[in-house]
Structures are given as structure tokens and as C-alpha cells.
Design an enzyme around this catalytic site. Structure first.
Site, PDB file in Angstrom:
ATOM      1  CG  HIS A 212      26.364  -7.162 -14.949  1.00 21.60           C
ATOM      2  ND1 HIS A 212      26.913  -7.860 -16.000  1.00 21.60           N
ATOM      3  CD2 HIS A 212      25.183  -7.777 -14.664  1.00 21.60           C
ATOM      4  CE1 HIS A 212      26.106  -8.843 -16.350  1.00 21.60           C
ATOM      5  NE2 HIS A 212      25.051  -8.817 -15.556  1.00 21.60           N
TER       6      HIS A 212
ATOM      7  CD  GLU B 201      19.871 -13.251 -14.260  1.00 21.45           C
ATOM      8  OE1 GLU B 201      20.231 -12.193 -14.811  1.00 21.45           O
ATOM      9  OE2 GLU B 201      20.597 -13.915 -13.485  1.00 21.45           O
TER      10      GLU B 201
ATOM     11  CG  ASP C  95      20.899 -11.632 -18.368  1.00 24.98           C
ATOM     12  OD1 ASP C  95      21.324 -11.049 -19.382  1.00 24.98           O
ATOM     13  OD2 ASP C  95      21.520 -11.643 -17.291  1.00 24.98           O
TER      14      ASP C  95
END
Length: 261
Positions: free
Chosen positions: A51, A156, A182
Site C-alpha cells: 500500500h 482478509e 479488508d
């Protein structure tokens, strides 16, 4: 005869400490945040290649800085590609977090990418930093790679949580990390909702049943992290370098505006 080159702190050693390991994410392509996190007292950092716009060369430098400052450098790889995992481990990372590992088969493949044969499929690169540029005895280099590098799949999705007991039964998987944000999005819910907290609790329970660890992230809310540790969480991540800077900057400006009317 010269003494064997020691790698120093290992990934496995992170879980051998008496206190709960606390870390943070690194997203800034600079060495200064690494130093700040070390002086602040973090036990480990996770260099975020998923990210954040960080490349392998930047990760390479941050890994070295973190290790030199006494922190355990982990890397969140951007995907499950064995070639990426190998480069990160050759760069000296003491463990990896792998996003969106949903099945036992995926966890097994990721685990094998972290281990040398016969335990896995990782290629030997003893002339890399992980091998002290060829100065570490090969047997030590291979043993360190198999025994001291942490492989941590991220759970996730509901599918991943359900598969957690089987994932954790794999000898190549050392711990799991639950990505509650998530996970909740995949359920159309929120991280604090009862159905999500129940799934997180089941992942912690599965980890402990396997004699392994489960970690969580809590943003900038240490009180929530402390409660999670009381409920069984084994390692935590608090905030990240960019958010800490943003929060401090906004707090200063807001306080100034309020003081000046």
C-alpha cells in the site's frame, strides 16, 4: 580462522521476547522514519510494499537501517510471487507478511517460497545480504533461512479465516495476521461489528491451538490494541509513519487556529 558472521536479531526472536511485540508500518521512502521508530521504542517495523509506492531498492535500504537500529525488519510483499519473496528475503528481511492468502494451498505455496529445499523451493543466494555477502558459512545461511525467517499470511476474507486452522498446521507458516479492515469490507460490515470480532477471535484461537501467533493492526488507538492483547492477540501494529506525521501536523494547526480564534 575467522569467526562466523552473525546475523544478529532474527525474525523468530521477535516472538521470544517477554513483552508483546509492537510494530508499525513504514510507507515513506526515507531512512529518517526508520530511525524515529527505533528511538521511539518499536520492536519491529513492516515495510509496506503493498500500500505504499516503495520499490525493492528502497525496501533494501530500510531493512538494513531497521536491523542496524535493533528492530526486526519485516516486509509486506505486494503479492504472492515467489521471486518477490526471494528478493526480499535475500535483502535481509527477517520475515514477510503476505496479503490476501485465502486458501491452504496459497499458504503452502507462500511458505515454500520462504524455505530452502527440502522444506521449500527458495533458491540459495548466499552472496546476498542475508548471507553476509558470502561471508556466512553456507550451512548457517541455509539454517537461518529455514528456521529464523517468519512467514505470516494475512487473513482478509471469511474463506481465509475458515482455512486458518489448516494454514497454521503447515510447518512453514509461523503466524497469521488478520486484516480486519479488508475482512470487514468483504463482508459489507465494519471492523468493530460483532460478526467481524467473532471471526478475529476464532483466528486467535486457531493460532493458539497450533502453538503459533496471531497479530492485528489498530491504527493510532493503543487502548484498543491493549484490550486485544488481553483477549489473546500476540503482536500488534500501531499506526504508520505517514499517519503519525499527518495526525501531528493537523493537531498542531488545529491547536494554533483554536488558540488564535
Amino acid at each position: 580462522m575467522s569467526e562466523p558472521v552473525s546475523r544478529g536479531r532474527t525474525g523468530a526472536g521477535l516472538f521470544a521476547r517477554e513483552t508483546t511485540p509492537v510494530g508499525t508500518w513504514l510507507k515513506i521512502a526515507s531512512g529518517e522514519p526508520v530511525e524515529i521508530m527505533a528511538y521511539a521504542g518499536f520492536d519491529f517495523v513492516v515495510i509496506d510494499l503493498e500500500h505504499a509506492p516503495l520499490d525493492l531498492q528502497t525496501a533494501y535500504r530500510l531493512i538494513n537501517s531497521a536491523a542496524a537500529l535493533g528492530m526486526t525488519p519485516l516486509v509486506r510483499v505486494p503479492d504472492k510471487t515467489p521471486s518477490t519473496i526471494q528478493k526480499v528475503l535475500d535483502a535481509g528481511a527477517m520475515g514477510i507478511l503476505v496479503p490476501h492468502v485465502d486458501t491452504v494451498e496459497q499458504a503452502d505455496a507462500v511458505g515454500q517460497a520462504c524455505r530452502f529445499p527440502p522444506a521449500g523451493v527458495r533458491g540459495a543466494g548466499g552472496t546476498s545480504r542475508a548471507g553476509a555477502w558470502g561471508l556466512r558459512p553456507n550451512a548457517e545461511y541455509l539454517a537461518t533461512g529455514n528456521d529464523d525467517v517468519l512467514c505470516i499470511p494475512q487473513l482478509e476474507s471469511v474463506e481465509a479465516i475458515k482455512a486458518a486452522p489448516e494454514m497454521l498446521a503447515l510447518p512453514s507458516v509461523d503466524a497469521v495476521f488478520v486484516g480486519a479492515a479488508d475482512l470487514s469490507m468483504s463482508m459489507g460490515s465494519t471492523p468493530a461489528s460483532p460478526e467481524v470480532t467473532e471471526l478475529v477471535a476464532s483466528a486467535v484461537e486457531a493460532a493458539h491451538a497450533a502453538g503459533k501467533r496471531c497479530g492485528l493492526a489498530f491504527g493510532g488507538v493503543p487502548a484498543r490494541a491493549a484490550r486485544a492483547v488481553q483477549d489473546g492477540c500476540d503482536f500488534v501494529l500501531l499506526s504508520n509513519d505517514t499517519s503519525m506525521l499527518a495526525d501531528a501536523a493537523r493537531g498542531l494547526v488545529t491547536a494554533f487556529r483554536e488558540a488564535t480564534g
